[in-house]
Design a protein around this motif. Structure first.
Motif, PDB file in Angstrom:
ATOM      1  N   ALA A 173       0.829  -1.206   0.000  1.00  0.00           N
ATOM      2  CA  ALA A 173       0.000   0.000   0.000  1.00  0.00           C
ATOM      3  C   ALA A 173       0.860   1.251   0.000  1.00  0.00           C
ATOM      4  CB  ALA A 173      -0.929  -0.008   1.211  1.00  0.00           C
ATOM      5  N   MET A 174       1.930   1.248   0.796  1.00  0.00           N
ATOM      6  CA  MET A 174       2.823   2.413   0.820  1.00  0.00           C
ATOM      7  C   MET A 174       3.511   2.595  -0.525  1.00  0.00           C
ATOM      8  SD  MET A 174       2.815   4.204   3.581  1.00  0.00           S
ATOM      9  CE  MET A 174       4.386   5.057   3.469  1.00  0.00           C
ATOM     10  N   PHE A 175       3.896   1.489  -1.151  1.00  0.00           N
ATOM     11  CA  PHE A 175       4.554   1.582  -2.460  1.00  0.00           C
ATOM     12  C   PHE A 175       3.602   2.166  -3.504  1.00  0.00           C
ATOM     13  CE2 PHE A 175       5.373  -0.266  -6.646  1.00  0.00           C
ATOM     14  CZ  PHE A 175       6.678   0.156  -6.860  1.00  0.00           C
ATOM     15  N   ILE A 176       2.375   1.654  -3.529  1.00  0.00           N
ATOM     16  CA  ILE A 176       1.406   2.154  -4.502  1.00  0.00           C
ATOM     17  C   ILE A 176       1.069   3.614  -4.228  1.00  0.00           C
ATOM     18  CG2 ILE A 176      -0.947   1.885  -5.382  1.00  0.00           C
ATOM     19  CD1 ILE A 176      -0.711  -1.102  -4.804  1.00  0.00           C
ATOM     20  N   GLY A 177       0.877   3.952  -2.952  1.00  0.00           N
ATOM     21  CA  GLY A 177       0.578   5.341  -2.593  1.00  0.00           C
ATOM     22  C   GLY A 177       1.693   6.284  -2.989  1.00  0.00           C
ATOM     23  N   THR A 178       2.933   5.838  -2.765  1.00  0.00           N
ATOM     24  CA  THR A 178       4.080   6.663  -3.149  1.00  0.00           C
ATOM     25  C   THR A 178       4.121   6.862  -4.659  1.00  0.00           C
ATOM     26  OG1 THR A 178       5.353   5.847  -1.257  1.00  0.00           O
ATOM     27  CG2 THR A 178       6.587   6.850  -3.063  1.00  0.00           C
ATOM     28  N   ALA A 179       3.888   5.778  -5.404  1.00  0.00           N
ATOM     29  CA  ALA A 179       3.918   5.869  -6.865  1.00  0.00           C
ATOM     30  C   ALA A 179       2.853   6.832  -7.363  1.00  0.00           C
ATOM     31  CB  ALA A 179       3.725   4.488  -7.474  1.00  0.00           C
ATOM     32  N   ILE A 180       1.644   6.741  -6.793  1.00  0.00           N
ATOM     33  CA  ILE A 180       0.558   7.626  -7.232  1.00  0.00           C
ATOM     34  C   ILE A 180       0.897   9.083  -6.962  1.00  0.00           C
ATOM     35  CG2 ILE A 180      -1.844   8.280  -6.783  1.00  0.00           C
ATOM     36  CD1 ILE A 180      -2.426   5.311  -6.269  1.00  0.00           C
ATOM     37  N   VAL A 181       1.379   9.375  -5.748  1.00  0.00           N
ATOM     38  CA  VAL A 181       1.683  10.767  -5.389  1.00  0.00           C
ATOM     39  C   VAL A 181       2.843  11.302  -6.223  1.00  0.00           C
ATOM     40  CG1 VAL A 181       2.497  12.270  -3.541  1.00  0.00           C
ATOM     41  CG2 VAL A 181       0.733  10.562  -3.075  1.00  0.00           C
ATOM     42  N   VAL A 182       3.860  10.468  -6.440  1.00  0.00           N
ATOM     43  CA  VAL A 182       5.009  10.913  -7.238  1.00  0.00           C
ATOM     44  C   VAL A 182       4.568  11.250  -8.659  1.00  0.00           C
ATOM     45  CG1 VAL A 182       7.162  10.151  -8.312  1.00  0.00           C
ATOM     46  CG2 VAL A 182       6.771   9.736  -5.888  1.00  0.00           C
ATOM     47  N   VAL A 183       3.740  10.386  -9.248  1.00  0.00           N
ATOM     48  CA  VAL A 183       3.248  10.651 -10.602  1.00  0.00           C
ATOM     49  C   VAL A 183       2.426  11.939 -10.628  1.00  0.00           C
ATOM     50  CG1 VAL A 183       1.684   9.831 -12.402  1.00  0.00           C
ATOM     51  CG2 VAL A 183       3.305   8.252 -11.342  1.00  0.00           C
ATOM     52  N   LEU A 184       1.575  12.123  -9.619  1.00  0.00           N
ATOM     53  CA  LEU A 184       0.761  13.329  -9.565  1.00  0.00           C
ATOM     54  C   LEU A 184       1.628  14.579  -9.426  1.00  0.00           C
ATOM     55  CD1 LEU A 184      -2.213  12.173  -7.306  1.00  0.00           C
ATOM     56  CD2 LEU A 184      -2.274  12.676  -9.760  1.00  0.00           C
ATOM     57  N   VAL A 185       2.664  14.512  -8.573  1.00  0.00           N
ATOM     58  CA  VAL A 185       3.544  15.670  -8.374  1.00  0.00           C
ATOM     59  C   VAL A 185       4.308  15.988  -9.656  1.00  0.00           C
ATOM     60  CG1 VAL A 185       5.597  16.494  -7.163  1.00  0.00           C
ATOM     61  CG2 VAL A 185       3.770  15.377  -5.883  1.00  0.00           C
ATOM     62  N   ILE A 186       4.856  14.941 -10.301  1.00  0.00           N
ATOM     63  CA  ILE A 186       5.600  15.162 -11.550  1.00  0.00           C
ATOM     64  C   ILE A 186       4.681  15.748 -12.616  1.00  0.00           C
ATOM     65  CG2 ILE A 186       6.793  14.013 -13.449  1.00  0.00           C
ATOM     66  CD1 ILE A 186       7.950  12.073 -11.394  1.00  0.00           C
ATOM     67  N   THR A 187       3.469  15.206 -12.696  1.00  0.00           N
ATOM     68  CA  THR A 187       2.513  15.735 -13.667  1.00  0.00           C
ATOM     69  C   THR A 187       2.170  17.180 -13.374  1.00  0.00           C
ATOM     70  OG1 THR A 187       1.570  13.521 -13.955  1.00  0.00           O
ATOM     71  CG2 THR A 187       0.233  15.394 -14.686  1.00  0.00           C
ATOM     72  N   LEU A 188       2.013  17.478 -12.095  1.00  0.00           N
ATOM     73  CA  LEU A 188       1.681  18.846 -11.700  1.00  0.00           C
ATOM     74  C   LEU A 188       2.807  19.805 -12.052  1.00  0.00           C
ATOM     75  CD1 LEU A 188      -0.206  20.832 -10.182  1.00  0.00           C
ATOM     76  CD2 LEU A 188       1.012  20.210  -8.086  1.00  0.00           C
ATOM     77  N   VAL A 189       4.052  19.402 -11.729  1.00  0.00           N
ATOM     78  CA  VAL A 189       5.196  20.293 -11.960  1.00  0.00           C
ATOM     79  C   VAL A 189       5.497  20.423 -13.449  1.00  0.00           C
ATOM     80  CG1 VAL A 189       7.664  20.598 -11.572  1.00  0.00           C
ATOM     81  CG2 VAL A 189       6.191  19.857  -9.693  1.00  0.00           C
ATOM     82  N   ASN A 190       5.652  19.262 -14.125  1.00  0.00           N
ATOM     83  CA  ASN A 190       6.029  19.291 -15.539  1.00  0.00           C
ATOM     84  C   ASN A 190       4.879  19.655 -16.457  1.00  0.00           C
ATOM     85  OD1 ASN A 190       8.643  18.611 -14.996  1.00  0.00           O
ATOM     86  ND2 ASN A 190       8.392  16.444 -15.412  1.00  0.00           N
ATOM     87  N   GLY A 191       3.674  19.435 -16.005  1.00  0.00           N
ATOM     88  CA  GLY A 191       2.525  19.720 -16.838  1.00  0.00           C
ATOM     89  C   GLY A 191       1.873  21.037 -16.494  1.00  0.00           C
ATOM     90  N   VAL A 192       1.101  21.025 -15.415  1.00  0.00           N
ATOM     91  CA  VAL A 192       0.295  22.193 -15.069  1.00  0.00           C
ATOM     92  C   VAL A 192       1.167  23.401 -14.738  1.00  0.00           C
ATOM     93  CG1 VAL A 192      -1.454  23.089 -13.497  1.00  0.00           C
ATOM     94  CG2 VAL A 192      -1.564  20.711 -14.268  1.00  0.00           C
ATOM     95  N   LEU A 193       2.109  23.238 -13.780  1.00  0.00           N
ATOM     96  CA  LEU A 193       2.899  24.391 -13.340  1.00  0.00           C
ATOM     97  C   LEU A 193       3.836  24.876 -14.438  1.00  0.00           C
ATOM     98  CD1 LEU A 193       3.770  23.400  -9.658  1.00  0.00           C
ATOM     99  CD2 LEU A 193       1.962  24.921 -10.483  1.00  0.00           C
ATOM    100  N   TYR A 194       4.522  23.943 -15.108  1.00  0.00           N
ATOM    101  CA  TYR A 194       5.462  24.338 -16.156  1.00  0.00           C
ATOM    102  C   TYR A 194       4.742  25.027 -17.308  1.00  0.00           C
ATOM    103  CZ  TYR A 194       8.823  23.888 -19.969  1.00  0.00           C
ATOM    104  OH  TYR A 194       9.646  24.145 -21.029  1.00  0.00           O
ATOM    105  N   ARG A 195       3.665  24.401 -17.775  1.00  0.00           N
ATOM    106  CA  ARG A 195       2.928  25.005 -18.880  1.00  0.00           C
ATOM    107  C   ARG A 195       2.287  26.318 -18.460  1.00  0.00           C
ATOM    108  NH1 ARG A 195      -0.110  19.597 -21.293  1.00  0.00           N
ATOM    109  NH2 ARG A 195       1.796  18.539 -22.005  1.00  0.00           N
ATOM    110  N   GLY A 196       1.813  26.361 -17.224  1.00  0.00           N
ATOM    111  CA  GLY A 196       1.248  27.614 -16.741  1.00  0.00           C
ATOM    112  C   GLY A 196       2.287  28.713 -16.666  1.00  0.00           C
ATOM    113  N   PHE A 197       3.514  28.332 -16.240  1.00  0.00           N
ATOM    114  CA  PHE A 197       4.596  29.320 -16.175  1.00  0.00           C
ATOM    115  C   PHE A 197       4.942  29.841 -17.564  1.00  0.00           C
ATOM    116  CE2 PHE A 197       9.207  30.055 -16.553  1.00  0.00           C
ATOM    117  CZ  PHE A 197       9.321  31.148 -15.716  1.00  0.00           C
ATOM    118  N   ILE A 198       5.056  28.925 -18.535  1.00  0.00           N
ATOM    119  CA  ILE A 198       5.393  29.336 -19.894  1.00  0.00           C
ATOM    120  C   ILE A 198       4.268  30.190 -20.483  1.00  0.00           C
ATOM    121  CG2 ILE A 198       5.888  28.529 -22.220  1.00  0.00           C
ATOM    122  CD1 ILE A 198       8.158  28.110 -20.196  1.00  0.00           C
ATOM    123  N   ALA A 199       3.018  29.776 -20.222  1.00  0.00           N
ATOM    124  CA  ALA A 199       1.892  30.566 -20.732  1.00  0.00           C
ATOM    125  C   ALA A 199       1.868  31.950 -20.098  1.00  0.00           C
ATOM    126  CB  ALA A 199       0.580  29.829 -20.456  1.00  0.00           C
ATOM    127  N   GLY A 200       2.142  32.005 -18.785  1.00  0.00           N
ATOM    128  CA  GLY A 200       2.184  33.304 -18.114  1.00  0.00           C
ATOM    129  C   GLY A 200       3.313  34.174 -18.622  1.00  0.00           C
TER     130      GLY A 200
END
Length: 594
Positions: free
Chosen positions: A189-216
């Protein structure tokens, strides 16, 4: 607690598990700021090391931000080290854990020493900053002002540690949900939870935040590209793009393009400077709005070259630009003054974002645009009769240097394509050709000023002064194609690389260059963030560095041009005449040099 007895079977039953008290929001919030005492020790160590000297002097805000980042990283490492040591060496020992009073004393002593060290380090740190500032001839902060670094570091470090704990709590929450609903093993459970959160954080940083920064950033800088600096007006000379006769409309050239074509010396000024009749210099430029595609902009450039009769000039200089399309006015005016206006300078914009943002978002785009421009102009140059072709030269500064180098697979290509002179200034560490030449430098030569193939084609100069650059050009004799790199030992753009995280570079093993502090040392992780901070203070504007240091090469570019492209019969007196004229213009502060 006694066991209950089943009324039917008469067998004893285990008592029900006690309910876990739900943690209040206040308790959870407090858990975000509670600190591990081993982590505190490591965090303080990383903070202290972050204040040691690096390439450039830093103000207290930037020093605090980098100190906070390093402290947070150190804290995390300390927490991990503490857990590993306790599990492998201390647990199950009869004397561990010690009595509560002893443990409290150890924690209190650790925290007290960490605080004391963090405060006391501010005194030598401020002195180091003053030493670096003195080398560069700029004013430094007093110790009292620099002490604000600690407050900034506490805020930044605390926020980062709190954020890490929020992520950790999110992992635990997901693990508990999976354990309750699907009865999954705790570790799984800890392994799966870690994987999910890591993927979400990477997606947030490289996707939403990065693209938002470039768009801004795009939303911020695109309108600037449509403006024109005060004092700049449409050129009337047909030799300039943006004039009435030009195929490139004035309104499409962008902020930096309009600056480039509307400034610079004219024939009358050059006649007075050099004491003989001069030609009107040709300046050709295509902005992002000149055409919808790179191919369209190149077609306009080629038409402009034909219209202005650029191939009938003595010198043709191709200039891949920096992120915003900027061309260094000192470099442009220097070569035009040296050849008394018998020149054609051609440049093309590929982005309206500043270089440091373009480096993250448009790095490949810059290289592709530079390669396309060089290839297209070179092909047209080859079609011109060989006996009457102009000298083909290439210039690039910072990201423009990286873009220009992308056109060549290896060094012999430069000569094989017919370039007579190349000047690359402040090349980013990621520049492919620069990297290859530096790695394969002649044995025994330093990384800060390497030698390649005994300097037959390419040479490197620290740009300490005119005499140093002239010496590099003079010995040994330099025949054929000349390629010169100007690079300050203190220029973070040249020396920044992700490898600094865990690899000590050669330039920090060697004796320092003329303007790097001999007290600078390499520390894993820490030096990477130090040089990152140095670069952040430089790439926003070359003028953020004092002239002759960091990423500001000033009139050293004149000396670079003299080294690789001096006209026949050129003398040191000629160089000084142009230098004095440049200094007067820069001191006057006209639109060209703002």
């Amino acid at each position: 607690m006694t066991s209950a007895v089943d009324d039917v079977t008469g067998e004893a039953q285990a008592p029900p598990a006690p309910r876990r008290r739900r943690e209040s929001f206040v308790e959870w919030a407090w858990s975000l700021v509670r600190l591990d005492f081993v982590g505190v020790a490591f965090g303080a160590l990383f903070f202290c090391l972050s204040l040691t000297p690096s390439l450039m002097p830093r103000d207290w805000v930037l020093a605090g931000v980098i100190g906070g980042i390093n402290a947070a990283i150190g804290y995390g490492i300390g927490v991990l080290v503490g857990k590993v040591v306790r599990r492998l060496f201390l647990d199950h020992r009869p004397w561990w854990p010690p009595r509560a009073g002893v443990l409290f004393g150890l924690k209190a002593l650790t925290v007290a020493l960490s605080i004391t060290a963090s405060v006391l380090i501010l005194v030598p740190a401020a002195a180091w900053q003053r030493q670096i500032a003195a080398v560069m001839g700029i004013e430094a902060l007093s110790t009292a002002v620099y002490s604000r670094t600690l407050l900034v570091a506490l805020i930044v470090g605390g926020l980062l540690v709190g954020l890490a704990r929020v992520i950790k709590d999110a992992i635990k929450f997901l693990a508990r949900v999976m354990i309750r609903r699907w009865n999954i093993n705790d570790e799984v459970a800890m392994f799966i939870g870690t994987a999910i959160v890591v993927v979400l954080v990477i997606t947030l940083v490289n996707g939403v935040l990065y693209r938002g920064f470039i768009a801004g950033a795009s939303a911020m800088f695109q309108p600037v590209n449509d403006t024109t600096r005060p004092g700049i007006s449409q050129p009337v000379q047909p030799e300039r793009s943006g004039s009435a006769e030009s195929y490139a409309d004035w309104d499409t050239l962008g902020f930096q393009g309009r600056n480039f074509v509307a400034t610079g010396p004219h024939a009358a000024e050059l006649t007075e400077l050099n004491g003989r009749p001069a030609k009107e210099p040709i300046r050709i430029y295509a902005g992002l709005e000149t055409a919808d595609t790179t191919e369209g902009r190149l077609a306009v450039l080629l038409s402009e070259l034909q219209r202005t009769k650029a191939f009938e000039r003595k010198v043709l200089v191709i200039i891949p630009t920096t992120g915003t399309g900027w061309v260094d006015p000192v470099a442009a005016r220097s070569i035009e003054s040296m050849y008394n206006g018998d020149t054609a300078l051609v440049a093309m914009q590929y982005s309206y974002l500043p270089s440091w943002i373009s480096f993250m978002a448009d790095r490949e785009k810059s290289v592709e645009a530079g390669r396309a421009m060089i290839d297209s102009i070179h092909q047209r140059w080859l079609q011109w009769p060989e006996a009457s072709r102009p000298k083909l030269m290439l210039y690039g500064e910072s990201l423009g240097s990286m873009a220009g180098q992308g056109a060549f697979g290896y060094l012999p290509d430069v000569a094989d394509l017919g370039f007579s002179s190349v000047l690359w200034v402040g090349p980013p560490n990621a520049s492919t050709l620069w990297k290859a030449l530096t790695v394969r430098r002649d044995p025994g030569t330093p990384e800060v000023q390497p030698s390649y193939d005994a300097g037959r084609t390419v040479r490197f100069a620290q740009a300490a002064g005119p005499a140093e650059i002239a010496g590099v050009a003079a010995s040994p004799p330099w025949k054929g194609t000349r390629v010169l790199y100007l690079q300050h030992p203190s220029d973070p753009v040249v020396w920044w690389t992700p490898d600094l995280l865990f690899d000590r570079p050669d330039w920090l093993k060697e004796p320092p260059g003329f303007d790097r502090s001999p007290a600078m040392r390499w520390y894993p992780i820490i030096t990477f963030w130090q040089v990152s901070a140095d670069m952040a203070g430089n790439v926003t504007s070359a003028q953020a560095s004092p002239v002759g240091h960091g990423h500001n090469y000033g009139d050293r570019q004149l000396d670079g041009w003299v080294a690789v492209a001096a006209p026949d019969g050129w003398t040191p007196a000629d160089t000084e005449r142009i230098r004095r004229a440049l200094e007067q213009l820069i001191a006057a502060g006209g639109p060209e040099f703002q």
